[in-house]
Design an enzyme around this catalytic site. Structure first.
Site, PDB file in Angstrom:
ATOM      1  N   LYS A 169      -2.128  -1.793   7.969  1.00 33.17           N
ATOM      2  CA  LYS A 169      -3.274  -1.187   8.640  1.00 33.17           C
ATOM      3  C   LYS A 169      -3.311  -1.600  10.107  1.00 33.17           C
ATOM      4  O   LYS A 169      -3.052  -2.757  10.440  1.00 33.17           O
ATOM      5  CB  LYS A 169      -4.577  -1.606   7.951  1.00 33.17           C
ATOM      6  CG  LYS A 169      -4.775  -0.982   6.572  1.00 33.17           C
ATOM      7  CD  LYS A 169      -6.121  -1.377   5.994  1.00 33.17           C
ATOM      8  CE  LYS A 169      -6.371  -0.686   4.653  1.00 33.17           C
ATOM      9  NZ  LYS A 169      -7.683  -1.054   4.088  1.00 33.17           N
ATOM     10  N   ARG A 190       0.868  -1.175   0.000  1.00 33.30           N
ATOM     11  CA  ARG A 190       0.000   0.000   0.000  1.00 33.30           C
ATOM     12  C   ARG A 190       0.907   1.228   0.000  1.00 33.30           C
ATOM     13  O   ARG A 190       2.052   1.169   0.457  1.00 33.30           O
ATOM     14  CB  ARG A 190      -0.893   0.026   1.244  1.00 33.30           C
ATOM     15  CG  ARG A 190      -1.813  -1.179   1.410  1.00 33.30           C
ATOM     16  CD  ARG A 190      -2.607  -1.066   2.707  1.00 33.30           C
ATOM     17  NE  ARG A 190      -3.556  -2.166   2.887  1.00 33.30           N
ATOM     18  CZ  ARG A 190      -3.294  -3.265   3.586  1.00 33.30           C
ATOM     19  NH1 ARG A 190      -2.118  -3.388   4.198  1.00 33.30           N
ATOM     20  NH2 ARG A 190      -4.205  -4.211   3.715  1.00 33.30           N
ATOM     21  N   HIS A 198      -2.013   2.177  -5.878  1.00 37.39           N
ATOM     22  CA  HIS A 198      -2.696   0.926  -5.558  1.00 37.39           C
ATOM     23  C   HIS A 198      -2.778  -0.001  -6.772  1.00 37.39           C
ATOM     24  O   HIS A 198      -2.907  -1.217  -6.619  1.00 37.39           O
ATOM     25  CB  HIS A 198      -4.103   1.230  -5.037  1.00 37.39           C
ATOM     26  CG  HIS A 198      -4.495   0.387  -3.866  1.00 37.39           C
ATOM     27  ND1 HIS A 198      -3.833   0.421  -2.647  1.00 37.39           N
ATOM     28  CD2 HIS A 198      -5.468  -0.553  -3.728  1.00 37.39           C
ATOM     29  CE1 HIS A 198      -4.396  -0.435  -1.825  1.00 37.39           C
ATOM     30  NE2 HIS A 198      -5.379  -1.039  -2.447  1.00 37.39           N
ATOM     31  N   ARG A 240      -0.185  -2.590  -6.640  1.00 39.47           N
ATOM     32  CA  ARG A 240      -0.524  -3.643  -5.671  1.00 39.47           C
ATOM     33  C   ARG A 240      -1.493  -4.642  -6.299  1.00 39.47           C
ATOM     34  O   ARG A 240      -1.335  -5.859  -6.161  1.00 39.47           O
ATOM     35  CB  ARG A 240      -1.125  -2.993  -4.425  1.00 39.47           C
ATOM     36  CG  ARG A 240      -1.592  -3.938  -3.336  1.00 39.47           C
ATOM     37  CD  ARG A 240      -1.963  -3.097  -2.116  1.00 39.47           C
ATOM     38  NE  ARG A 240      -2.803  -3.792  -1.155  1.00 39.47           N
ATOM     39  CZ  ARG A 240      -2.344  -4.543  -0.154  1.00 39.47           C
ATOM     40  NH1 ARG A 240      -1.040  -4.726  -0.031  1.00 39.47           N
ATOM     41  NH2 ARG A 240      -3.166  -5.118   0.710  1.00 39.47           N
ATOM     42  N   HIS A 272      -3.977  -9.079   3.983  1.00 41.61           N
ATOM     43  CA  HIS A 272      -5.436  -9.114   4.126  1.00 41.61           C
ATOM     44  C   HIS A 272      -5.817  -9.958   5.338  1.00 41.61           C
ATOM     45  O   HIS A 272      -5.336 -11.084   5.473  1.00 41.61           O
ATOM     46  CB  HIS A 272      -6.096  -9.716   2.880  1.00 41.61           C
ATOM     47  CG  HIS A 272      -6.045  -8.820   1.686  1.00 41.61           C
ATOM     48  ND1 HIS A 272      -6.172  -9.286   0.398  1.00 41.61           N
ATOM     49  CD2 HIS A 272      -5.885  -7.471   1.580  1.00 41.61           C
ATOM     50  CE1 HIS A 272      -6.091  -8.270  -0.447  1.00 41.61           C
ATOM     51  NE2 HIS A 272      -5.918  -7.162   0.251  1.00 41.61           N
ATOM     52  N   TYR A 307      -9.383 -11.168  -6.561  1.00 43.59           N
ATOM     53  CA  TYR A 307      -8.448 -11.363  -7.675  1.00 43.59           C
ATOM     54  C   TYR A 307      -8.762 -12.618  -8.482  1.00 43.59           C
ATOM     55  O   TYR A 307      -8.288 -12.759  -9.600  1.00 43.59           O
ATOM     56  CB  TYR A 307      -7.008 -11.399  -7.149  1.00 43.59           C
ATOM     57  CG  TYR A 307      -6.602 -10.095  -6.548  1.00 43.59           C
ATOM     58  CD1 TYR A 307      -6.280  -9.010  -7.358  1.00 43.59           C
ATOM     59  CD2 TYR A 307      -6.579  -9.905  -5.165  1.00 43.59           C
ATOM     60  CE1 TYR A 307      -5.944  -7.788  -6.809  1.00 43.59           C
ATOM     61  CE2 TYR A 307      -6.240  -8.691  -4.608  1.00 43.59           C
ATOM     62  CZ  TYR A 307      -5.929  -7.635  -5.435  1.00 43.59           C
ATOM     63  OH  TYR A 307      -5.604  -6.422  -4.884  1.00 43.59           O
TER      64      TYR A 307
END
Length: 298
Positions: free
Chosen positions: A172, A148, A244, A247, A270, A279
């Site tokens: 995050k 990110r 992004h 990514r 994730h 994806y």
């Protein structure tokens, strides 16, 4: 308790209890502030504890006039979270958002770049300028490690474990993970560090930050966006891309080349495999080829 105090308490809850990043907290709070502005504009004096479902429905109706369904859904989700917090803290007995449905939206598939387009973007970097080597290392890291933009700008020299072929990434909620790094990626980071970065007068507090601007401070997210936008213009790329996009391309190309979805989940950071599964829908042609190659009936 007024709206200002309620929002401030909610900020502390999101930061301490849920461990969200400052960017995520700002987005949550922005949703509530939009509601407060609506109340002020319409001279409605309801506070967080007595605002009714009817008033909130009026707000949602106004929002729907100017925002697309995806943005509407985000605001509704943000308000549900806020009122759930008030219920959790016993400030309210009910959540006025419970019966308010979000608009139906399709799942947005991420934009991706081909390997050729990524090579063209990197090839368009002017290496005759000092920031050229830095920008090449930045793009190689965004794509090579699937970071990110906030993870890239926060990357530290002490996070580089090149002997073990890993970098430590802070994602995050300040959650850390180790991501493999390729030899080519290490090569361009080392060139930047040893030939460019050592000549920069580093400002106090940024000594360990890997990617620096000309003033010796950490790069901003906006600067990374600008670098990519300018390179996109240079090669005449018709797609609208952002940091992004690299990514997304990282994950898509790994999947296309046979990588395990769980491994991609870990590399991207994730929490849920459901997020990574998007994806699986990006390249249906590839999935068809996999089925024909590996299904026992074929």
């Amino acid at each position: 308790m007024n709206w200002t105090k309620a929002i401030e308490d909610y900020r502390h809850y999101l930061r301490i209890e849920r461990g969200l990043s400052q960017n995520s907290i700002a987005n949550y709070v922005l949703d509530i502030e939009k509601l407060v502005l609506f109340l002020e504009d319409n001279k409605i004096v309801d506070n967080p504890f007595n605002i009714s479902k009817v008033v909130i429905q009026q707000f949602i109706y106004e929002v729907a006039k100017t925002l697309n369904p995806r943005s509407q859904a985000r605001i509704i989700s943000g308000l549900k979270s806020f009122f759930n917090y008030l219920v959790f803290e016993d400030y309210r007995d009910d959540n006025p958002m419970d019966l308010i449905d979000s608009p139906k939206i399709g799942r947005k598939l991420p934009d991706t770049l081909s390997e050729t387009e990524i090579n063209e973007l990197i090839g368009a970097i002017d290496l005759s300028k000092p920031e050229g080597e830095r920008n090449r290392a930045i793009l190689e890291t965004l794509y090579g490690c699937g970071l990110r933009v906030s993870e890239l700008t926060g990357l530290r020299i002490s996070d580089l474990y090149f002997d073990e072929d890993f970098i430590k990434v802070t994602g995050k909620g300040d959650k850390q993970r180790f991501v493999p790094i390729s030899s080519i990626n290490k090569k361009y980071i080392d060139i930047y560090r040893k030939e460019i970065r050592i000549h920069i007068k580093v400002q106090k507090g940024f000594e360990d930050i890997l990617f620096l601007n000309r003033r010796g401070k950490k790069l901003t997210r906006a600067m990374i966006f600008t670098i990519i936008k300018e390179l996109s213009k240079t090669i005449g790329l018709k797609k609208t891309i952002s940091p992004h996009t690299f990514r997304h391309s990282f994950a898509t190309h790994l999947l296309e080349n046979g990588a395990d979805l769980r491994a991609i989940q870990q590399m991207l950071g994730h929490e849920s495999i459901t997020t990574t599964e998007i994806y699986m829908h990006v390249d249906r042609k590839h999935l068809t080829e996999v089925m024909h190659k590996y299904h026992p009936r074929n």
